[in-house]
Motif scaffolding. Structure first.
Motif, short mmCIF file in Angstrom:
data_model
loop_
_atom_site.label_atom_id
_atom_site.label_comp_id
_atom_site.label_asym_id
_atom_site.label_seq_id
_atom_site.Cartn_x
_atom_site.Cartn_y
_atom_site.Cartn_z
N THR A 49 3.98 -23.93 -22.27
CA THR A 49 4.17 -22.61 -21.68
C THR A 49 4.66 -21.63 -22.73
N ALA A 50 4.34 -20.39 -22.53
CA ALA A 50 4.83 -19.32 -23.39
C ALA A 50 5.50 -18.32 -22.47
N VAL A 51 6.71 -17.93 -22.81
CA VAL A 51 7.42 -16.94 -22.01
C VAL A 51 7.36 -15.63 -22.77
N LEU A 52 6.70 -14.65 -22.18
CA LEU A 52 6.55 -13.33 -22.78
C LEU A 52 7.66 -12.45 -22.24
N THR A 53 8.56 -12.06 -23.12
CA THR A 53 9.73 -11.27 -22.71
C THR A 53 9.58 -9.82 -23.15
N GLY A 58 10.11 -7.63 -16.04
CA GLY A 58 10.56 -9.01 -16.17
C GLY A 58 9.62 -9.83 -17.02
N ALA A 59 10.10 -11.01 -17.38
CA ALA A 59 9.35 -11.92 -18.26
C ALA A 59 8.15 -12.52 -17.52
N VAL A 60 7.14 -12.87 -18.30
CA VAL A 60 5.94 -13.52 -17.77
C VAL A 60 5.87 -14.91 -18.38
N THR A 61 5.78 -15.94 -17.53
CA THR A 61 5.62 -17.30 -18.01
C THR A 61 4.14 -17.64 -17.95
N PHE A 62 3.57 -17.88 -19.12
CA PHE A 62 2.14 -18.16 -19.25
C PHE A 62 1.97 -19.65 -19.48
N THR A 63 1.22 -20.32 -18.63
CA THR A 63 0.99 -21.76 -18.75
C THR A 63 -0.40 -21.99 -19.36
N HIS A 64 -0.43 -22.50 -20.58
CA HIS A 64 -1.70 -22.74 -21.26
C HIS A 64 -2.60 -23.69 -20.48
N CYS A 147 3.45 -12.22 -11.58
CA CYS A 147 3.57 -12.70 -12.96
C CYS A 147 4.92 -12.33 -13.57
N HIS A 148 5.34 -11.10 -13.35
CA HIS A 148 6.60 -10.61 -13.92
C HIS A 148 7.77 -11.04 -13.05
N LYS A 149 8.71 -11.75 -13.65
CA LYS A 149 9.88 -12.24 -12.91
C LYS A 149 11.15 -11.77 -13.60
N LYS A 150 11.99 -11.08 -12.86
CA LYS A 150 13.31 -10.70 -13.38
C LYS A 150 14.19 -11.92 -13.34
N VAL A 151 14.94 -12.11 -14.40
CA VAL A 151 15.81 -13.29 -14.48
C VAL A 151 17.21 -12.94 -14.12
#
Length: 151
Positions: A49-53, A58-64, A147-151
């Motif tokens: 996974t790649a977390v785009l901040t 909010g951040a986007v967690t991308f699952t290859h 896709c965008h999640k606030k942490v």
């Protein structure tokens, strides 16, 4: 103990001296073979996974794996060939290695624009998600907060 003679006067090599030499050199030879084999036999592994901040929403967690194996996306869809302005350092670099929040010349495309336009109506990610939804995929994220999640 048996002795072996080498050709030449006064040179005697015993089995125990051979074993001693081999026991000293074996770990180094084995480490060299293992390291060399591993480096040349395997390509660099993509992260799971790649977390785009940095996005305001909010951040986007991308699952290859989900994108490549499940949905059939090609690596080249996101990892485009380098541009003359900024040569790539590797075959599949992180998007944010080149696309940053405020690009400096010679770069022109900021991070957000690398993924979608300001209104999220078109762009690399949005175009693909819209196409997948049009083909009947009901699990594809279609809203910003999907896709965008606030942490």
């Amino acid at each position: 103990m048996p002795h072996f003679r080498r050709s030449g006067p006064g040179t005697t090599v015993t089995t125990s001296s051979r074993i001693g030499l081999l026991s000293v050199l074996a770990p180094f030879l084995l480490a060299g073979l293992c390291a060399g084999g591993r480096l040349s036999a395997q390509a660099p592994k993509e992260p799971d996974t790649a977390v785009l901040t940095g996005a305001p929403l909010g951040a986007v967690t991308f699952t290859h794996k989900a994108h490549t194996k499940t949905y059939g996306a090609k690596c080249e869809s996101c990892h485009h060939p380098s541009k003359p302005e900024k040569a790539m350092k590797g075959e599949h670099q992180k998007c944010t290695d080149c696309h940053v929040k405020t690009p400096a010349a010679p770069m022109k495309t900021k991070a957000q624009a690398a993924f979608h336009d300001p209104m999220a109506k078109k762009g690399t990610c949005v175009d693909c998600h819209v196409q997948a939804a049009a083909k009947g995929n009901t699990k594809v994220p279609t809203k910003c907060a999907d896709c965008h999640k606030k942490v």
